[in-house]
Design an enzyme around this catalytic site. Structure first.
Site, PDB file in Angstrom:
ATOM      1  N   LYS A 268     -16.724 -17.910  38.302  1.00 53.74           N
ATOM      2  CA  LYS A 268     -15.976 -16.826  37.818  1.00 53.74           C
ATOM      3  C   LYS A 268     -16.362 -15.485  38.474  1.00 53.74           C
ATOM      4  O   LYS A 268     -15.440 -14.491  38.637  1.00 53.74           O
ATOM      5  CB  LYS A 268     -15.354 -16.735  36.704  1.00 53.74           C
ATOM      6  CG  LYS A 268     -14.344 -17.803  36.211  1.00 53.74           C
ATOM      7  CD  LYS A 268     -13.602 -17.718  34.874  1.00 53.74           C
ATOM      8  CE  LYS A 268     -12.781 -18.879  34.426  1.00 53.74           C
ATOM      9  NZ  LYS A 268     -12.116 -18.834  33.382  1.00 53.74           N
TER      10      LYS A 268
ATOM     11  N   ASP B 153      -6.486 -15.382  33.443  1.00 56.32           N
ATOM     12  CA  ASP B 153      -6.660 -15.652  32.162  1.00 56.32           C
ATOM     13  C   ASP B 153      -5.862 -14.971  30.948  1.00 56.32           C
ATOM     14  O   ASP B 153      -5.081 -15.378  30.069  1.00 56.32           O
ATOM     15  CB  ASP B 153      -8.101 -15.906  31.754  1.00 56.32           C
ATOM     16  CG  ASP B 153      -8.657 -17.242  32.417  1.00 56.32           C
ATOM     17  OD1 ASP B 153      -8.059 -18.072  32.667  1.00 56.32           O
ATOM     18  OD2 ASP B 153      -9.913 -17.034  32.858  1.00 56.32           O
TER      19      ASP B 153
HETATM   20  P1  NDP Z   1     -18.317 -17.614  27.293  1.00 57.85           P
HETATM   21  O1  NDP Z   1     -19.599 -18.420  27.419  1.00 57.85           O
HETATM   22  O2  NDP Z   1     -18.272 -16.530  28.544  1.00 57.85           O
HETATM   23  O3  NDP Z   1     -18.366 -16.878  26.157  1.00 57.85           O
HETATM   24  C1  NDP Z   1     -18.454 -17.412  24.922  1.00 57.85           C
HETATM   25  C2  NDP Z   1     -18.168 -16.636  23.687  1.00 57.85           C
HETATM   26  O4  NDP Z   1     -18.200 -17.364  22.269  1.00 57.85           O
HETATM   27  C3  NDP Z   1     -19.336 -15.329  23.440  1.00 57.85           C
HETATM   28  O5  NDP Z   1     -18.621 -14.397  23.031  1.00 57.85           O
HETATM   29  C4  NDP Z   1     -20.159 -16.158  22.445  1.00 57.85           C
HETATM   30  O6  NDP Z   1     -20.805 -15.314  21.709  1.00 57.85           O
HETATM   31  C5  NDP Z   1     -18.988 -16.879  21.822  1.00 57.85           C
HETATM   32  N1  NDP Z   1     -19.571 -17.986  20.612  1.00 57.85           N
HETATM   33  C6  NDP Z   1     -20.023 -19.041  21.231  1.00 57.85           C
HETATM   34  N2  NDP Z   1     -20.324 -19.867  19.957  1.00 57.85           N
HETATM   35  C7  NDP Z   1     -20.503 -19.010  19.087  1.00 57.85           C
HETATM   36  C8  NDP Z   1     -20.955 -19.107  17.728  1.00 57.85           C
HETATM   37  N3  NDP Z   1     -21.412 -20.235  17.189  1.00 57.85           N
HETATM   38  N4  NDP Z   1     -21.014 -18.066  16.771  1.00 57.85           N
HETATM   39  C9  NDP Z   1     -20.566 -16.694  17.344  1.00 57.85           C
HETATM   40  N5  NDP Z   1     -19.814 -16.690  18.752  1.00 57.85           N
HETATM   41  C10 NDP Z   1     -20.123 -17.705  19.458  1.00 57.85           C
HETATM   42  O7  NDP Z   1     -17.115 -18.582  27.342  1.00 57.85           O
HETATM   43  P2  NDP Z   1     -15.683 -18.343  28.149  1.00 57.85           P
HETATM   44  O8  NDP Z   1     -15.308 -16.642  27.561  1.00 57.85           O
HETATM   45  O9  NDP Z   1     -15.511 -18.706  29.467  1.00 57.85           O
HETATM   46  O10 NDP Z   1     -14.899 -19.415  27.206  1.00 57.85           O
HETATM   47  C11 NDP Z   1     -14.577 -19.100  25.620  1.00 57.85           C
HETATM   48  C12 NDP Z   1     -13.535 -20.106  25.347  1.00 57.85           C
HETATM   49  O11 NDP Z   1     -12.218 -19.826  26.066  1.00 57.85           O
HETATM   50  C13 NDP Z   1     -13.774 -21.750  25.697  1.00 57.85           C
HETATM   51  O12 NDP Z   1     -13.389 -22.615  24.663  1.00 57.85           O
HETATM   52  C14 NDP Z   1     -12.816 -21.793  26.784  1.00 57.85           C
HETATM   53  O13 NDP Z   1     -12.508 -23.198  27.027  1.00 57.85           O
HETATM   54  C15 NDP Z   1     -11.665 -21.094  26.472  1.00 57.85           C
HETATM   55  N6  NDP Z   1     -10.650 -20.752  27.469  1.00 57.85           N
HETATM   56  C16 NDP Z   1      -9.399 -20.961  27.175  1.00 57.85           C
HETATM   57  C17 NDP Z   1      -8.388 -20.834  28.544  1.00 57.85           C
HETATM   58  C18 NDP Z   1      -7.167 -20.792  28.190  1.00 57.85           C
HETATM   59  O14 NDP Z   1      -6.488 -20.849  29.295  1.00 57.85           O
HETATM   60  N7  NDP Z   1      -6.750 -21.254  27.130  1.00 57.85           N
HETATM   61  C19 NDP Z   1      -8.958 -19.775  29.694  1.00 57.85           C
HETATM   62  C20 NDP Z   1     -10.415 -19.495  29.619  1.00 57.85           C
HETATM   63  C21 NDP Z   1     -11.441 -20.114  28.773  1.00 57.85           C
HETATM   64  P3  NDP Z   1     -22.001 -14.466  22.071  1.00 57.85           P
HETATM   65  O15 NDP Z   1     -21.694 -13.456  23.340  1.00 57.85           O
HETATM   66  O16 NDP Z   1     -22.832 -14.021  21.124  1.00 57.85           O
HETATM   67  O17 NDP Z   1     -23.140 -15.410  22.862  1.00 57.85           O
END
Ligand code: NDP
Length: 286
Positions: A72, A108
């Site tokens: 992306k 998104d």
């Molecule tokens: P990224 O890897 O870019 O971001 C993940 C985020 O989750 C970060 O803010 C990370 O925090 C946080 N995170 C993950 N694990 C933990 C934890 N254990 N405790 C606290 N914070 C946590 O992923 P994306 O943003 O691309 O995707 C996130 C979700 O969105 C996914 O489940 C994806 O499937 C969903 N999604 C859904 C869409 C839809 O159309 N419904 C479209 C796109 C995505 P940190 O920065 O601290 O690591």
């Protein structure tokens, strides 16, 4: 399934590790329903091959393509321009051929906003958003541009959280603050909209956000970007506390609706697409 007459009636999804991608069935259901002999094809592309994949799509005249992680952000230098929100978000999930140009859009956040507006007008509301990754950035920018009063970004990684808040404040001119996520977060009582923009709960129905659920109140709208399972632990807790909820499937369907609109110029039928998506995800029978 009919064969497209030209590759200009082909839309790709450049992804990695997404065999069986259920959005293929969703988009193709829209093409079929509206009598278009178009195809939407999932294409496995490893990161080092992305530049060649985009050149191929360009040379063969694809109408456009979606991108999933990890492409992306890295796709941006290979495109001819970006839409306004894709510029602010810094990520592209949907490319549209306009004339001879490939333009990057981010659908998104727009998809999320459509789901939210069906339940709650965000204008003038106070939002708490968990996460600062790709999905959270997209949601924050679109919800912000829709006129919310204030956004609190709660994230574990401080640098990522602060970077998102800087974008919201300095480039979108929004009222935003960052709160580091340490321990169980307590929602301020004046919160209107709570959004999980993290991947917590993805494929794990019992996993909870570090959130004091007793601070969820009946006046709040609670949304989750996680789409599998659609009823996450957060949404079940929120329902039990009298909140209205929005699942991540709506966002997924709506980003697809906007993509089909961009590529074909036609308004697809969201229920047809949601039905196909739910069948492909095994959530209902055909
Ligand atoms: P990224 O890897 O870019 O971001 C993940 C985020 O989750 C970060 O803010 C990370 O925090 C946080 N995170 C993950 N694990 C933990 C934890 N254990 N405790 C606290 N914070 C946590 O992923 P994306 O943003 O691309 O995707 C996130 C979700 O969105 C996914 O489940 C994806 O499937 C969903 N999604 C859904 C869409 C839809 O159309 N419904 C479209 C796109 C995505 P940190 O920065 O601290 O690591």
């Amino acid at each position: 399934m009919p064969t497209p007459r030209f590759l200009s009636e082909l839309v790709g999804c450049l992804s990695q590790g997404a065999a069986g991608n259920p959005t293929v069935a969703m988009v193709e259901a829209a093409f079929r329903h509206h009598g278009l002999d178009w195809r939407y094809v999932n294409m496995e592309v490893a990161p080092p091959d992305l530049a060649h994949a985009v050149l191929g799509a360009r040379a063969m005249g694809f109408r456009g393509f979606n991108l999933s992680m990890p492409h992306k952000v890295t796709v941006i230098p290979h495109l001819d321009g970006l839409g306004e929100s894709a510029t602010l978000i810094g990520a592209v999930n949907c490319v549209v051929r306009r004339g001879h140009q490939l333009i990057g859009e981010n659908t998104d956040g727009k998809g999320f906003l459509e789901s939210l507006k069906a339940v709650q007008d965000p204008r003038g509301r106070r939002v708490v958003l968990f996460g600062a990754g790709g999905a959270a950035r997209a949601v924050a920018v679109e919800v912000g541009l829709a006129g919310v009063d204030h956004i609190t970004v709660v994230n574990r990684d401080e640098a990522r959280g602060r970077d998102l808040v800087d974008t919201l404040r300095n480039r979108a001119h929004l009222n935003a603050e960052f709160v580091p996520w340490t321990g169980e977060f307590r929602l301020p009582a004046n919160t209107d909209i709570v959004i999980n923009g993290t991947s917590i709960g993805l494929y794990e129905p019992e996993t909870r956000l570090p959130l004091d659920v007793t601070t969820l109140g009946p006046g709040m709208v609670v949304a989750d970007v996680v789409f599998s399972p659609p009823q996450t632990r957060l949404l079940r807790d929120a329902t039990a506390r009298g909140c209205r909820t929005i699942d991540g499937l709506g966002m997924l369907v709506n980003q697809g609706v906007i993509g089909v609109r961009y590529w074909t110029g036609m308004d697809p039928d969201p229920p047809v697409m949601r039905h196909a998506l739910e069948v492909a995800m095994g959530l209902r029978s055909a």
